[in-house]
Design a protein around this motif. Structure first.
Motif, PDB file in Angstrom:
ATOM      1  N   LEU A 129      42.886  52.669  14.895  1.00 19.66           N
ATOM      2  CA  LEU A 129      42.087  53.201  15.999  1.00 19.66           C
ATOM      3  C   LEU A 129      40.608  53.303  15.636  1.00 19.66           C
ATOM      4  CD1 LEU A 129      41.383  56.521  15.425  1.00 19.66           C
ATOM      5  CD2 LEU A 129      43.870  56.601  15.626  1.00 19.66           C
ATOM      6  N   ASN A 130      39.764  53.210  16.657  1.00 18.52           N
ATOM      7  CA  ASN A 130      38.333  53.483  16.549  1.00 18.52           C
ATOM      8  C   ASN A 130      38.055  54.935  16.904  1.00 18.52           C
ATOM      9  OD1 ASN A 130      37.844  50.789  16.005  1.00 18.52           O
ATOM     10  ND2 ASN A 130      36.960  50.331  18.005  1.00 18.52           N
ATOM     11  N   TYR A 131      36.921  55.437  16.476  1.00 22.33           N
ATOM     12  CA  TYR A 131      36.430  56.748  16.899  1.00 22.33           C
ATOM     13  C   TYR A 131      34.913  56.736  16.800  1.00 22.33           C
ATOM     14  CZ  TYR A 131      36.495  57.434  11.774  1.00 22.33           C
ATOM     15  OH  TYR A 131      36.322  57.297  10.411  1.00 22.33           O
ATOM     16  N   ARG A 132      34.260  57.641  17.507  1.00 23.71           N
ATOM     17  CA  ARG A 132      32.804  57.671  17.492  1.00 23.71           C
ATOM     18  C   ARG A 132      32.284  58.047  16.104  1.00 23.71           C
ATOM     19  NH1 ARG A 132      31.725  61.209  22.838  1.00 23.71           N
ATOM     20  NH2 ARG A 132      33.928  61.724  22.476  1.00 23.71           N
ATOM     21  N   LEU A 133      31.188  57.395  15.711  1.00 20.01           N
ATOM     22  CA  LEU A 133      30.637  57.539  14.372  1.00 20.01           C
ATOM     23  C   LEU A 133      29.217  58.094  14.422  1.00 20.01           C
ATOM     24  CD1 LEU A 133      31.756  54.042  13.004  1.00 20.01           C
ATOM     25  CD2 LEU A 133      32.879  56.240  12.552  1.00 20.01           C
ATOM     26  N   GLY A 134      28.728  58.509  13.264  1.00 20.86           N
ATOM     27  CA  GLY A 134      27.348  58.936  13.135  1.00 20.86           C
ATOM     28  C   GLY A 134      27.001  60.076  14.063  1.00 20.86           C
ATOM     29  N   ALA A 135      25.783  60.049  14.589  1.00 18.90           N
ATOM     30  CA  ALA A 135      25.313  61.120  15.468  1.00 18.90           C
ATOM     31  C   ALA A 135      26.131  61.193  16.753  1.00 18.90           C
ATOM     32  CB  ALA A 135      23.841  60.907  15.800  1.00 18.90           C
ATOM     33  N   LEU A 136      26.623  60.069  17.233  1.00 17.42           N
ATOM     34  CA  LEU A 136      27.427  60.078  18.451  1.00 17.42           C
ATOM     35  C   LEU A 136      28.762  60.782  18.243  1.00 17.42           C
ATOM     36  CD1 LEU A 136      26.688  56.441  19.639  1.00 17.42           C
ATOM     37  CD2 LEU A 136      25.943  58.551  20.769  1.00 17.42           C
ATOM     38  N   GLY A 137      29.247  60.767  17.021  1.00 17.66           N
ATOM     39  CA  GLY A 137      30.539  61.393  16.754  1.00 17.66           C
ATOM     40  C   GLY A 137      30.458  62.760  16.115  1.00 17.66           C
ATOM     41  N   PHE A 138      29.354  63.038  15.374  1.00 19.98           N
ATOM     42  CA  PHE A 138      29.362  64.247  14.550  1.00 19.98           C
ATOM     43  C   PHE A 138      28.040  65.020  14.540  1.00 19.98           C
ATOM     44  CE2 PHE A 138      32.689  61.453  12.994  1.00 19.98           C
ATOM     45  CZ  PHE A 138      33.771  62.325  12.952  1.00 19.98           C
TER      46      PHE A 138
END
Length: 512
Positions: A129-138
């Protein structure tokens, strides 16, 4: 040839292959775009028309690292992929992979993560699966933005939880058992799994977990996360009282602004002794909702004692960061090949303030006593390998074993690749990809690496099936506990070893 599957979310059309079925790029949540950019994922609405799952979905926006082979990225990135021997009613064990990449890079579609071999060899259903990364995710905006913006913390983690909800609801249609789900992941994927263990929102969504090169200490406090967010906002020229520009930034502007976050220093020390870290700072935060406490505390308290765990690392983790362009942002790598003793002390002191000389002397003695060819760069790699991965993995096993008899430790010692037993060298063995370009680079390739891959796969599959990784290939895998600190070491000759950490672990007592 195609194959059609009827699921609770609608009809999905995948690819019929020789001996297995593959489904690429299935959305598991609504697109997190526009006003939803910094909000929790919304559950996916049922498909009105048959969905063609024939191409991988876009990866989350990220820096381009050629070695990863990730081409297409966008904010519309919440997709998963499924490999199944057959979409029948057999209710096979389900293995869900969460990719690594320091929470800023990576994708489920990378060649090295394709699940065909694991699914076919183990008669299991494999999901990536994918998930949001960087500033978009955390990026933690909650304490800086007015309530009217309704932003959410830990969106990348919430994406993973939403994916697990989708899997539990729909996986039976793909021949999987929704009540026999094993999470497995490496690096940030393993950190994610440790955090999911501590998340009340993930309760009941998985039954077993395999943590490769991870730890349970990669979370932030409110104050740490807020300071990192301030750095991002300053770099993006955004006033927190008038944050509308956050939704107008392009993904390239976001990636550029988040560079300022990597320069911030955080303290991972759990006992008051500073253990400093830069580079990997966009991390899950203890927000009281999705993450209620430090993951290691949840493990220490016995909150997840009912979940069987496999946990381990590679022997030479840090070699990857010292030597690979594009992935060395997290390492202090300048002129590492020319390192002398004073340089070693200074670098150890940066990571472990007040203990640099003691650490340098211990690791020099430990690694030069039987090998005079070891360089100061090699010694520093061993120190950083312990700090970031080996000791945190050990802490999980130590604490979980107080509450469970199903804790199994491993270490990859196979060092036939150019970077020896480096970070990520375990992945080709798990997925059966030692013969691919990336697999050959990480493992050296060849028949012997393929044989070891078969051994590793047998253990991972056995654990997913029963909670015990013992197989005919490795014999009885003794559980780890304080009295029997047995670690399965995968190498030319694979077998249990008694506490391979004992030479350097005392340095980290009451530190990590």
């Amino acid at each position: 040839m195609s194959v059609s599957v009827s699921t609770p979310c609608g009809e999905i059309i995948g690819i019929q292959c020789d001996g297995y079925q593959e489904f690429r790029g299935i959305p598991y949540a609504e697109q997190p775009i526009g006003v939803a950019r910094f909000k929790a994922p919304e559950p996916l609405l049922p498909f009105e028309e048959p969905f063609k799952a024939e191409r991988f979905g876009d990866a989350a926006p990220q820096e381009n690292i050629p070695f990863f082979g990730i081409e297409q990225t966008s904010e519309d990135c919440l997709y998963l992929n499924i490999w199944s021997p057959a979409c029948d009613n057999k209710k096979r064990p389900v293995m869900v992979w969460i990719h690594g990449g320091g929470f800023v890079t990576g994708a489920s579609s990378q060649v090295i993560y394709k699940g065909r071999e694991l699914a076919v060899n183990g008669d299991v259903v494999v999901v990536t699966l994918n998930y949001r990364l960087g500033a978009l995710g955390f990026l933690y905006l909650n304490d800086l933005l007015p309530d009217e913006y309704e932003v959410s913390a830990n969106n990348g983690l919430l994406d993973q939880i939403e994916a697990l909800k989708w899997i539990k609801k729909n996986i039976e249609s793909f021949g999987g058992n929704p009540n026999q789900i094993t999470l497995f992941g490496e690096s940030a994927g393993a950190w994610s799994i440790a955090t999911l263990l501590a998340s009340p929102l993930a309760t009941g969504l998985f039954q077993r977990a395999i943590l490769q090169s991870g730890g349970a200490d990669q979370v932030l406090t409110h104050s740490e996360a807020t300071e990192i967010t301030r750095r991002f906002l300053k770099a993006a020229d955004i006033d927190a009282t008038k944050p509308e520009k956050l939704w107008q930034l392009s993904t390239s502007q976001i990636i550029k602004a988040q560079q300022a976050c990597f320069k911030h220093e955080i303290n991972r020390g759990a006992f008051g002794q500073p253990v400093m870290q830069t580079g990997i700072t966009l991390l899950p935060v203890i927000d009281g909702v999705s993450v209620s406490q430090q993951p290691l505390s949840a493990i220490r308290n016995g909150d997840v004692g009912h979940i069987p765990l496999m946990v381990g690392c590679t022997r030479d983790e840090w070699n990857l960061f010292l030597n690979m362009p594009g992935v060395n942002r997290v390492a202090n790598t300048d002129n590492a090949e020319d390192m002398g003793k004073l340089d070693l002390i200074n670098r150890c002191e940066t990571s472990l303030p007040g203990m640099g000389e003691r650490a340098a002397n211990l690791y020099q003695k430990r690694f030069q006593q039987n090998n005079t060819d070891v360089s100061y760069s090699d010694i520093f790699s061993a120190f950083e390998s312990d700090r970031m991965f080996r000791i945190p993995s050990l802490r999980i096993a130590e604490q979980q074993s107080k509450h469970s008899e199903q804790v199994f430790m491993f270490q990859f010692n196979w060092d036939k690749g150019p970077l020896k037993a480096c970070h990520a060298s375990d992945i080709p063995f798990v997925f059966g990809h030692t013969g691919t370009t990336a697999g050959q680079f990480l493992t050296g390739g060849g028949d012997d690496s393929a044989k070891l891959s078969a051994t590793v796969q047998s253990c991972w599959i056995a654990f997913a099936r029963s909670g015990d990784p013992s197989t005919d290939r490795v014999g009885k895998w003794t559980a780890f506990n304080q009295d029997s600190r047995q670690v399965m070491c995968f190498d030319t000759k694979t077998g249990l070893q008694e506490d391979p950490f004992q030479g350097t672990a005392p340095l980290w007592e009451n530190v990590l």
